[in-house]
Write a protein that holds these residues in place. Structure first.
Motif, short mmCIF file in Angstrom:
data_model
loop_
_atom_site.label_atom_id
_atom_site.label_comp_id
_atom_site.label_asym_id
_atom_site.label_seq_id
_atom_site.Cartn_x
_atom_site.Cartn_y
_atom_site.Cartn_z
N LEU A 10 35.07 39.68 48.14
CA LEU A 10 34.10 38.89 48.21
C LEU A 10 34.10 37.89 47.10
O LEU A 10 33.67 36.63 47.46
N CYS A 11 34.40 38.25 45.91
CA CYS A 11 34.72 37.53 44.79
C CYS A 11 35.72 36.16 45.13
O CYS A 11 35.48 35.18 44.91
N TYR A 12 36.79 36.82 45.68
CA TYR A 12 37.94 35.75 45.84
C TYR A 12 37.37 34.91 46.87
O TYR A 12 37.94 33.65 46.98
N SER A 13 36.86 35.24 48.11
CA SER A 13 36.41 34.52 49.12
C SER A 13 35.40 33.11 48.49
O SER A 13 35.50 32.21 49.27
N ALA A 14 34.45 33.96 47.66
CA ALA A 14 33.73 32.97 47.17
C ALA A 14 34.17 31.72 46.51
O ALA A 14 33.83 30.56 46.39
N VAL A 15 35.25 32.20 45.46
CA VAL A 15 35.98 31.25 44.74
C VAL A 15 36.60 30.30 45.87
O VAL A 15 36.73 28.94 45.41
N ALA A 16 37.32 30.94 46.73
CA ALA A 16 38.14 29.89 47.62
C ALA A 16 37.22 29.11 48.54
O ALA A 16 37.43 27.95 48.88
N ALA A 17 35.64 29.46 48.51
CA ALA A 17 35.01 28.57 49.06
C ALA A 17 34.17 27.41 48.38
O ALA A 17 33.67 26.51 48.75
N GLY A 18 34.57 27.44 47.03
CA GLY A 18 34.18 26.42 46.02
C GLY A 18 33.10 26.93 45.06
O GLY A 18 32.72 25.99 44.41
N ALA A 19 32.94 28.13 44.98
CA ALA A 19 31.94 28.57 43.97
C ALA A 19 32.28 28.32 42.62
O ALA A 19 33.27 28.25 42.11
N ASP A 20 31.33 27.65 41.81
CA ASP A 20 31.69 27.44 40.37
C ASP A 20 31.31 28.48 39.31
O ASP A 20 31.63 28.46 38.25
N GLY A 21 30.98 29.46 39.98
CA GLY A 21 30.58 31.00 39.11
C GLY A 21 30.46 32.09 40.12
O GLY A 21 30.04 32.10 41.09
N ILE A 22 30.46 33.45 39.23
CA ILE A 22 30.41 34.42 40.06
C ILE A 22 29.64 35.49 38.93
O ILE A 22 29.56 35.50 37.99
N SER A 23 28.56 36.22 39.77
CA SER A 23 27.79 37.23 39.03
C SER A 23 28.29 38.71 39.52
O SER A 23 28.11 38.84 41.04
N ILE A 24 28.72 39.40 38.58
CA ILE A 24 29.23 40.68 39.17
C ILE A 24 28.65 41.87 38.20
O ILE A 24 28.45 41.75 36.92
N GLU A 25 28.14 42.97 39.00
CA GLU A 25 27.54 43.97 38.33
C GLU A 25 28.54 44.97 37.84
O GLU A 25 29.63 45.44 38.55
N VAL A 26 28.59 45.26 36.59
CA VAL A 26 29.37 46.23 36.09
C VAL A 26 28.75 47.34 35.48
O VAL A 26 27.74 47.29 34.57
N HIS A 27 29.43 48.55 35.45
CA HIS A 27 29.03 49.79 34.83
C HIS A 27 29.99 50.73 34.40
O HIS A 27 31.00 50.64 35.08
N GLU A 28 29.81 51.40 33.53
CA GLU A 28 30.85 52.22 32.79
C GLU A 28 31.18 53.51 33.60
O GLU A 28 32.03 54.31 33.38
N ASN A 29 29.85 53.93 34.12
CA ASN A 29 29.73 55.10 34.83
C ASN A 29 28.66 55.02 36.15
O ASN A 29 27.60 55.27 35.91
N ASN A 30 29.22 54.49 37.22
CA ASN A 30 28.38 53.98 38.24
C ASN A 30 27.77 55.16 38.95
O ASN A 30 26.53 55.08 39.67
N GLU A 31 28.33 56.33 38.91
CA GLU A 31 27.71 57.44 39.37
C GLU A 31 26.38 57.92 38.89
O GLU A 31 25.55 58.67 39.38
N LYS A 32 26.15 57.55 37.60
CA LYS A 32 25.04 57.77 36.86
C LYS A 32 24.18 56.68 36.52
O LYS A 32 23.29 56.68 35.61
N ALA A 33 24.35 55.56 37.16
CA ALA A 33 23.75 54.49 36.98
C ALA A 33 22.24 54.73 37.57
O ALA A 33 22.00 55.10 38.57
N LEU A 34 21.30 53.83 36.78
CA LEU A 34 19.94 54.21 37.00
C LEU A 34 19.46 53.04 38.29
O LEU A 34 18.23 53.24 38.92
N SER A 35 20.37 52.14 38.37
CA SER A 35 20.05 51.03 39.47
C SER A 35 21.08 50.77 40.03
O SER A 35 22.09 50.20 39.47
#
Length: 253
Positions: free
Chosen positions: A201-226
């Motif tokens: 989805l990041c790649y398709s957004a850039v191909a469509a002309g997006a100026d920026g991307i917001s990505i959620e990142v976590h070091e241990n997503n199984e323990k993420a609170l949200s």
């Protein structure tokens, strides 16, 4: 014009990354260090969480904002965080570089009017059921107050298929890019609701002309609170950034 907003307008591709929610000081400092090394421009993190269920993690509030600010300052990053209550405007104007309006608050006209009176850049997410006309009319509430440091963000609209949380409207990205005059970002994490297709989805957004991307990142997503199910790890983030830059180069040829 705010220097951060000026840089966003000048950048070929601005990357926002960080956890859905600030969970602890140690966690946000660790992520800030690693995303900086990966080439991210802006640190994101929620301190006030607008959750569907009252039983879900609601965020650390003001202390979360302070942790986010301290981590960003250490690694020389600006921060973005979501405001959910107009009564927190003073807090956000003091501590936050870019104020985010989530999809639920796209229709919160008193909040939008108040943001129009600030000198902070404002990122406004499209509501999950909003047409583009409704979305741009909401943006006008900020414009009317005199603030035109606005970033538009497509974060997915509600569909009928439960295979993904939402549907990333790449056509909307292209149309907003053509007609709005504002930087247009995409939030593939919330559109997908699942880690495995965030890169595509990041790649398709850039191909469509997006100026920026917001990505959620976590070091241990199984323990993420949200929203751990939609967060990518640091190594995946690095690969996403590398590929997006290649797509951007191809578009410019």
């Amino acid at each position: 014009m705010n220097e951060i907003f000026k840089k966003i307008k000048q950048n070929d591709l601005t990357i926002i990354a960080g956890p859905c929610a600030v969970e602890s000081e140690q966690m946000i400092f660790s992520i800030a260090e690693k995303i900086k090394e990966a080439g991210v421009h802006i640190l994101r993190g929620g301190a006030f969480k607008m959750r569907t269920s009252v039983h879900d993690f609601q965020g650390l509030g003001k202390e979360g904002i302070k942790m986010l600010r301290a981590a960003a300052d250490k690694y020389n990053l600006p921060i973005i965080s979501e405001i959910v209550d107009v009564r927190d405007m003073e807090l956000f104007c003091e501590w936050v570089d870019i104020i985010q309006v989530g999809m639920r608050n796209m229709y919160n006209y008193p909040l939008l009017r108040a943001l129009g009176k600030t000198e902070k850049p404002v990122l406004i997410k499209r509501g999950m059921g909003a047409t583009l006309e409704e979305y741009l009319k909401a943006v006008e509430y900020v414009e009317q107050g005199g603030n035109r440091q606005i970033i538009l963000c497509e974060r997915g609209v509600r569909g009928f298929d439960v295979a993904t949380r939402n549907i990333l409207d790449v056509g909307a990205i292209a149309l907003l890019k053509k007609g709005s005059g504002y930087p247009v970002f995409a939030d593939p994490s919330h559109a997908a609701g699942r880690t495995d297709i965030v890169p595509q989805l990041c790649y398709s957004a850039v191909a469509a002309g997006a100026d920026g991307i917001s990505i959620e990142v976590h070091e241990n997503n199984e323990k993420a609170l949200s929203d751990g199910a939609q967060a990518v790890d640091i190594e995946t983030l690095k690969k996403i950034i590398k590929t997006m830059k290649k797509i951007k180069e191809i578009k410019e040829v």
